[in-house]
Design a protein around this motif. Structure first.
Motif, short mmCIF file in Angstrom:
data_model
loop_
_atom_site.label_atom_id
_atom_site.label_comp_id
_atom_site.label_asym_id
_atom_site.label_seq_id
_atom_site.Cartn_x
_atom_site.Cartn_y
_atom_site.Cartn_z
N ASP A 91 5.18 1.59 -7.32
CA ASP A 91 5.38 1.93 -5.90
C ASP A 91 4.78 3.29 -5.56
O ASP A 91 4.35 3.52 -4.43
CB ASP A 91 6.87 1.90 -5.55
CG ASP A 91 7.42 0.48 -5.54
OD1 ASP A 91 6.62 -0.47 -5.51
OD2 ASP A 91 8.66 0.34 -5.57
N ARG A 92 4.75 4.20 -6.53
CA ARG A 92 4.14 5.51 -6.28
C ARG A 92 2.64 5.37 -6.05
O ARG A 92 2.06 6.06 -5.24
CB ARG A 92 4.39 6.44 -7.46
CG ARG A 92 3.98 7.88 -7.13
CD ARG A 92 3.29 8.52 -8.30
NE ARG A 92 2.87 9.88 -8.00
CZ ARG A 92 1.67 10.18 -7.53
NH1 ARG A 92 0.82 9.25 -7.22
NH2 ARG A 92 1.32 11.44 -7.35
N ILE A 93 2.04 4.43 -6.76
CA ILE A 93 0.61 4.20 -6.61
C ILE A 93 0.31 3.68 -5.21
O ILE A 93 -0.67 4.06 -4.59
CB ILE A 93 0.10 3.22 -7.69
CG1 ILE A 93 0.22 3.86 -9.07
CG2 ILE A 93 -1.33 2.78 -7.40
CD1 ILE A 93 0.02 2.89 -10.22
N GLY A 94 1.16 2.81 -4.72
CA GLY A 94 0.97 2.26 -3.38
C GLY A 94 1.79 1.02 -3.18
O GLY A 94 2.13 0.32 -4.13
N THR A 95 2.12 0.75 -1.93
CA THR A 95 2.93 -0.43 -1.62
C THR A 95 2.08 -1.63 -1.22
O THR A 95 2.62 -2.70 -0.98
CB THR A 95 3.94 -0.10 -0.50
OG1 THR A 95 3.23 0.38 0.63
CG2 THR A 95 4.95 0.93 -0.96
N ASP A 96 0.77 -1.45 -1.15
CA ASP A 96 -0.11 -2.58 -0.84
C ASP A 96 -0.02 -3.60 -1.97
O ASP A 96 0.12 -3.25 -3.14
CB ASP A 96 -1.57 -2.11 -0.73
CG ASP A 96 -1.79 -1.15 0.41
OD1 ASP A 96 -0.94 -1.11 1.31
OD2 ASP A 96 -2.80 -0.42 0.39
N HIS A 97 -0.09 -4.87 -1.59
CA HIS A 97 -0.03 -5.92 -2.60
C HIS A 97 -1.30 -5.87 -3.47
O HIS A 97 -2.42 -5.81 -2.95
CB HIS A 97 0.09 -7.31 -1.96
CG HIS A 97 0.08 -8.39 -2.99
ND1 HIS A 97 1.16 -8.63 -3.81
CD2 HIS A 97 -0.88 -9.27 -3.35
CE1 HIS A 97 0.86 -9.63 -4.64
NE2 HIS A 97 -0.38 -10.04 -4.36
N HIS A 98 -1.07 -5.86 -4.78
CA HIS A 98 -2.17 -5.94 -5.73
C HIS A 98 -1.71 -6.86 -6.85
O HIS A 98 -0.57 -6.78 -7.30
CB HIS A 98 -2.53 -4.56 -6.28
CG HIS A 98 -3.78 -4.55 -7.09
ND1 HIS A 98 -3.82 -4.97 -8.39
CD2 HIS A 98 -5.04 -4.19 -6.77
CE1 HIS A 98 -5.04 -4.87 -8.86
NE2 HIS A 98 -5.81 -4.39 -7.89
N GLU A 99 -2.61 -7.72 -7.30
CA GLU A 99 -2.25 -8.69 -8.33
C GLU A 99 -1.67 -8.03 -9.58
O GLU A 99 -0.67 -8.48 -10.12
CB GLU A 99 -3.48 -9.53 -8.72
CG GLU A 99 -3.17 -10.56 -9.79
CD GLU A 99 -4.39 -11.31 -10.26
OE1 GLU A 99 -4.29 -11.94 -11.31
OE2 GLU A 99 -5.44 -11.26 -9.58
N LEU A 100 -2.27 -6.94 -10.04
CA LEU A 100 -1.78 -6.28 -11.24
C LEU A 100 -0.43 -5.61 -11.02
O LEU A 100 0.43 -5.61 -11.91
CB LEU A 100 -2.81 -5.27 -11.75
CG LEU A 100 -4.11 -5.86 -12.27
CD1 LEU A 100 -5.08 -4.75 -12.66
CD2 LEU A 100 -3.85 -6.79 -13.44
N SER A 101 -0.22 -5.05 -9.84
CA SER A 101 1.08 -4.46 -9.52
C SER A 101 2.15 -5.54 -9.51
O SER A 101 3.24 -5.35 -10.07
CB SER A 101 1.04 -3.76 -8.16
OG SER A 101 0.14 -2.68 -8.17
#
Length: 136
Positions: A91-101
């Motif tokens: 979540d710190r990296i970003g809240t945008d949806h990313h497959e790896l996240s």
């Protein structure tokens, strides 16, 4: 080599000996407080543990069975804390949806599920073997 650049990460931490241990303990307590404040699943699992731990201590089971029961409860908390850490980092990296996240979060969730299923299995087997005579 530049003298201002530490040789390894431990040099960046700045504390050694007992001061490092005291600081680490404080960080751990802070981690528990943050998990309690921000993670509903952690609160639920702590509540479950608060009910089951005294039960494990009270039940007439062998010492090894008691250790297994308590170890499973601890494992659930450990895995939940690690899962929460992964989620916070993602979540710190970003809240945008990313497959790896999404994959990282799902894997952490799966680890929690495995620990819960293990706990259910261990407790179920021990309780069934100890108290099945009451069912007949």
């Amino acid at each position: 080599m530049d003298e201002d650049i530490p040789m390894d990460a431990s040099e960046l931490k700045g504390k050694r000996g007992i001061r490092r241990v005291i600081n680490a303990f404080g960080y751990s307590l802070n981690g528990f407080a943050m998990a309690w404040k921000n993670e509903a699943a952690f609160r639920q699992e702590i509540t479950l543990g608060a009910i089951l731990l005294p039960l494990a201590l009270w039940l007439d089971v062998s010492q090894l069975e008691r250790i297994a029961m308590i170890a499973c409860l601890a494992l659930v908390i450990i895995v939940e804390l690690l899962n929460s850490a992964v989620e916070a980092a993602i979540d710190r990296i970003g809240t945008d949806h990313h497959e790896l996240s999404g994959r990282a979060k799902d894997l952490g969730s799966a680890a929690v599920l495995v620990s819960l299923l293990l706990t259910l299995y261990v407790w179920g087997v021990i309780l069934f073997e100890r108290f099945s005579h009451l069912l007949s």
